[in-house]
Design a protein around this motif. Structure first.
Motif, PDB file in Angstrom:
ATOM      1  N   GLU A 399      47.266  20.127   6.950  1.00 60.30           N
ATOM      2  CA  GLU A 399      46.862  19.325   8.106  1.00 60.30           C
ATOM      3  C   GLU A 399      47.622  17.995   8.122  1.00 60.30           C
ATOM      4  O   GLU A 399      47.803  17.375   9.155  1.00 60.30           O
ATOM      5  CB  GLU A 399      45.351  19.061   8.062  1.00 60.30           C
ATOM      6  N   HIS A 400      48.052  17.561   6.964  1.00 58.25           N
ATOM      7  CA  HIS A 400      48.761  16.292   6.853  1.00 58.25           C
ATOM      8  C   HIS A 400      49.777  16.444   5.731  1.00 58.25           C
ATOM      9  O   HIS A 400      49.509  17.105   4.730  1.00 58.25           O
ATOM     10  CB  HIS A 400      47.755  15.172   6.549  1.00 58.25           C
ATOM     11  N   GLY A 401      50.936  15.854   5.866  1.00 60.59           N
ATOM     12  CA  GLY A 401      51.984  16.019   4.871  1.00 60.59           C
ATOM     13  C   GLY A 401      51.691  15.365   3.541  1.00 60.59           C
ATOM     14  O   GLY A 401      52.270  15.716   2.520  1.00 60.59           O
ATOM     15  N   ASN A 402      50.768  14.376   3.527  1.00 63.66           N
ATOM     16  CA  ASN A 402      50.426  13.646   2.310  1.00 63.66           C
ATOM     17  C   ASN A 402      48.935  13.829   2.017  1.00 63.66           C
ATOM     18  O   ASN A 402      48.080  13.364   2.781  1.00 63.66           O
ATOM     19  CB  ASN A 402      50.751  12.163   2.455  1.00 63.66           C
ATOM     20  N   LEU A 403      48.644  14.496   0.909  1.00 62.73           N
ATOM     21  CA  LEU A 403      47.259  14.814   0.576  1.00 62.73           C
ATOM     22  C   LEU A 403      46.984  14.509  -0.887  1.00 62.73           C
ATOM     23  O   LEU A 403      47.837  14.723  -1.757  1.00 62.73           O
ATOM     24  CB  LEU A 403      46.969  16.305   0.805  1.00 62.73           C
ATOM     25  N   ASP A 439      43.247   2.128  -5.621  1.00 69.22           N
ATOM     26  CA  ASP A 439      44.473   2.198  -4.832  1.00 69.22           C
ATOM     27  C   ASP A 439      45.270   3.452  -5.193  1.00 69.22           C
ATOM     28  O   ASP A 439      45.306   3.870  -6.358  1.00 69.22           O
ATOM     29  CB  ASP A 439      45.313   0.939  -5.107  1.00 69.22           C
ATOM     30  N   LEU A 440      45.905   4.042  -4.186  1.00 72.64           N
ATOM     31  CA  LEU A 440      46.659   5.274  -4.383  1.00 72.64           C
ATOM     32  C   LEU A 440      47.736   5.129  -5.450  1.00 72.64           C
ATOM     33  O   LEU A 440      47.994   6.053  -6.222  1.00 72.64           O
ATOM     34  CB  LEU A 440      47.287   5.722  -3.059  1.00 72.64           C
ATOM     35  N   ALA A 441      48.355   3.975  -5.522  1.00 72.21           N
ATOM     36  CA  ALA A 441      49.407   3.750  -6.514  1.00 72.21           C
ATOM     37  C   ALA A 441      48.856   3.901  -7.930  1.00 72.21           C
ATOM     38  O   ALA A 441      49.531   4.425  -8.827  1.00 72.21           O
ATOM     39  CB  ALA A 441      50.018   2.364  -6.325  1.00 72.21           C
ATOM     40  N   SER A 446      47.934   8.866 -12.783  1.00 75.63           N
ATOM     41  CA  SER A 446      47.210   9.924 -13.487  1.00 75.63           C
ATOM     42  C   SER A 446      47.819  11.301 -13.242  1.00 75.63           C
ATOM     43  O   SER A 446      47.389  12.288 -13.858  1.00 75.63           O
ATOM     44  CB  SER A 446      45.742   9.948 -13.022  1.00 75.63           C
ATOM     45  N   ILE A 447      48.790  11.377 -12.350  1.00 74.99           N
ATOM     46  CA  ILE A 447      49.388  12.664 -11.985  1.00 74.99           C
ATOM     47  C   ILE A 447      50.535  13.028 -12.921  1.00 74.99           C
ATOM     48  O   ILE A 447      51.473  12.239 -13.106  1.00 74.99           O
ATOM     49  CB  ILE A 447      49.907  12.639 -10.526  1.00 74.99           C
ATOM     50  N   ASN A 448      50.475  14.188 -13.523  1.00 79.45           N
ATOM     51  CA  ASN A 448      51.601  14.725 -14.298  1.00 79.45           C
ATOM     52  C   ASN A 448      52.480  15.540 -13.356  1.00 79.45           C
ATOM     53  O   ASN A 448      51.973  16.383 -12.608  1.00 79.45           O
ATOM     54  CB  ASN A 448      51.096  15.613 -15.428  1.00 79.45           C
ATOM     55  N   SER A 449      53.760  15.309 -13.360  1.00 74.60           N
ATOM     56  CA  SER A 449      54.672  15.951 -12.414  1.00 74.60           C
ATOM     57  C   SER A 449      54.942  17.411 -12.787  1.00 74.60           C
ATOM     58  O   SER A 449      55.149  17.733 -13.959  1.00 74.60           O
ATOM     59  CB  SER A 449      56.001  15.195 -12.362  1.00 74.60           C
ATOM     60  N   TYR A 450      54.921  18.262 -11.757  1.00 74.20           N
ATOM     61  CA  TYR A 450      55.265  19.671 -11.930  1.00 74.20           C
ATOM     62  C   TYR A 450      56.133  20.114 -10.763  1.00 74.20           C
ATOM     63  O   TYR A 450      56.138  19.489  -9.703  1.00 74.20           O
ATOM     64  CB  TYR A 450      54.000  20.540 -12.008  1.00 74.20           C
TER      65      TYR A 450
END
Length: 475
Positions: A399-403, A439-441, A446-450
């Motif tokens: 629905e949105h490109g950024n989720l 804040d989103l930043a 906390s996100i590990n890249s995959y």
């Protein structure tokens, strides 16, 4: 629409789950050529029945005289009944997250799976077989037919070979067996303990190890005696799913893998979405020998859109090609893709002919039942038609490109995060629940890249479409 969850196979039970007690009548005993003519389902909370469902089913073939005589179900009766595909969604809704219970579970389960297979959908459930359960809990018993088990427990109900009558007898027998299991203190691992000890001479599959497996969502890993990773799986109940592998004797591959298992490890994820993403990533990375099918994409057929020469937005399904265009959505088979397309065409009143679902002269079938506004007859302009067709695009795309998808964490007080940015999967991670509103930043830390790929995009799209996530933030 077959965007439905799938579940593992299992045996025996506990009071924490809800059971779907099932009985069917069929045109015969061959799962490949015979069909279901009646199905009854009772939802049972471990103490009593909480919901009932029963229907005749049109098998699309004649009911043999012998079956008519046994069941009392005539060809005239099933001719007026719905075909299986019309009740398939209801069956999945009733059985979702349940354990299937049946007198002869293998018979009923295989027939139901084959019906779903013909629709292009893989039906999987944990299951309990009344016959096997009775043999374990009543070792001195010699007769295990449903009528005999009823007499053993002093039940007055008679078996009549009609699904709704027999399923009620099955439910009463099951209730008695549950009580007997509780009185005996029988746990799944105890009931299967002897067989576990015989799987492999080097196996480290003793009762304590099995009892440590959590009844939680996550990913599990099988290793052989040389500590080589041989299989990766995911489940919403790790313990039940692992035990199901030990009870699976249906294929040569299942038996070979079972004999090879010497050690088990697991990782709790809390979130089913994270489990799916983690499983997909690690299968591609490790390529376990018994995950051959999953090494390739689990999606084989894509749904695509195109504007035709007249300006109409149309949809079509075809096999996915290496380095081919990105599909709107992907499916395991052509049957499941076409079933989904048929569903959305009906829901949004679109033309079957425009979407290659019907050929020939004259109006499409949907037009005849007032589900198509007349595109196939040249009476609806592209602008009006495309307004409805674009709703399908909205349904199938992010629905949105950024989720930021927020879901269950591995323990209380924790949440999982899955990040989609600019339409691409970025990775997942975990964070304390009280920090979710930051804040989103900060959340990004906390996100590990995959790696982003077609498989994970389809996994995420499907999860969002099923509205399973606790919260979805758009930014």
């Amino acid at each position: 629409m077959h965007n439905l969850p799938s579940f593992p196979a299992h045996s025996f039970c506990n009071f924490e789950r809800v059971y779907a007690i099932v009985d069917i009548a069929t045109t015969g005993g061959n799962t490949n050529s015979d069909r279901i003519i009646e199905i009854a389902i009772l939802l049972h909370d471990g103490k009593c029945v909480v919901e009932e469902f029963n229907t005749l089913i049109n098998p699309g073939q004649r009911v043999p005289y012998r079956i008519c005589s046994i069941t009392g179900i005539s060809n005239e009766m099933v001719a007026a009944a719905p075909p299986f595909y019309e009740v398939a969604r209801k069956i999945v809704e009733l059985t979702e997250h349940k354990i299937l219970v049946a007198h002869n579970a293998k018979f009923d389960y295989n027939f139901i799976r084959n019906e779903f297979k013909s629709l292009g959908y893989e039906f999987k459930l944990e299951k309990v077989c009344i016959i096997e359960m009775s043999r374990t809990l009543l070792p001195g018993l010699t007769q295990f037919n449903l009528g005999g088990l009823g007499k053993t427990f002093g039940l007055q109900a008679k078996v009549k070979h009609r699904a709704f009558v027999d399923v009620q007898v099955t439910a009463q027998v099951f209730e008695r067996l549950l009580l007997l299991q509780t009185e005996n203190g029988a746990e799944v691992s105890e009931l299967l303990g002897i067989r576990l000890g015989r799987l492999s001479p080097e196996a480290n599959l003793h009762k304590e190890l099995i009892d440590q497996l959590p009844r939680e969502t996550g990913v599990y890993y099988f290793y052989n005696s040389e500590q080589q990773l041989i299989y990766i799986g995911k489940s919403v109940n790790i313990r039940s799913r692992v035990l199901s592998h030990f009870a699976n004797n249906t294929t040569r591959k299942a038996l070979e893998m079972k004999r090879s298992i010497a050690h088990i490890r697991f990782a709790i994820t809390g979130s089913e979405l994270v489990a799916l993403l983690k499983e997909s990533e690690e299968i591609k990375q490790n390529k376990p020998v018994f995950n051959r099918a999953q090494r390739r994409s689990r999606f084989n057929v894509g749904l695509f859109s195109v504007y035709d020469d007249a300006g109409y937005l149309t949809f079509y399904a075809e096999r996915l090609r290496h380095n081919g265009p990105e599909p709107l959505s992907a499916f395991s088979s052509s049957g499941s893709a076409k079933s989904f397309l048929e569903h959305v065409l009906e829901e949004f009143e679109l033309c079957q002919k425009k979407c290659q679902m019907q050929k020939g002269k004259g109006p499409c079938f949907h037009h005849m039942i007032h589900k198509c506004h007349g595109v196939c007859m040249g009476v609806e302009p592209p602008l009006a038609y495309n307004l409805r067709a674009e709703q399908v695009l909205n349904l199938l795309q992010y629905e949105h490109g950024n989720l930021l998808i927020i879901d269950k964490g591995r323990e209380e007080g924790e949440k999982s995060l899955v990040l989609v940015e600019n339409g691409k999967y970025r990775g997942y991670g975990f964070i304390e629940e009280e920090l979710v509103g930051n804040d989103l930043a900060l959340l990004r830390l906390s996100i590990n890249s995959y790696m982003d790929n077609k498989d994970v995009r389809q996994i995420i799209k499907l999860y969002l479409r099923q509205e399973k996530a606790e919260q979805v933030l758009k930014f």
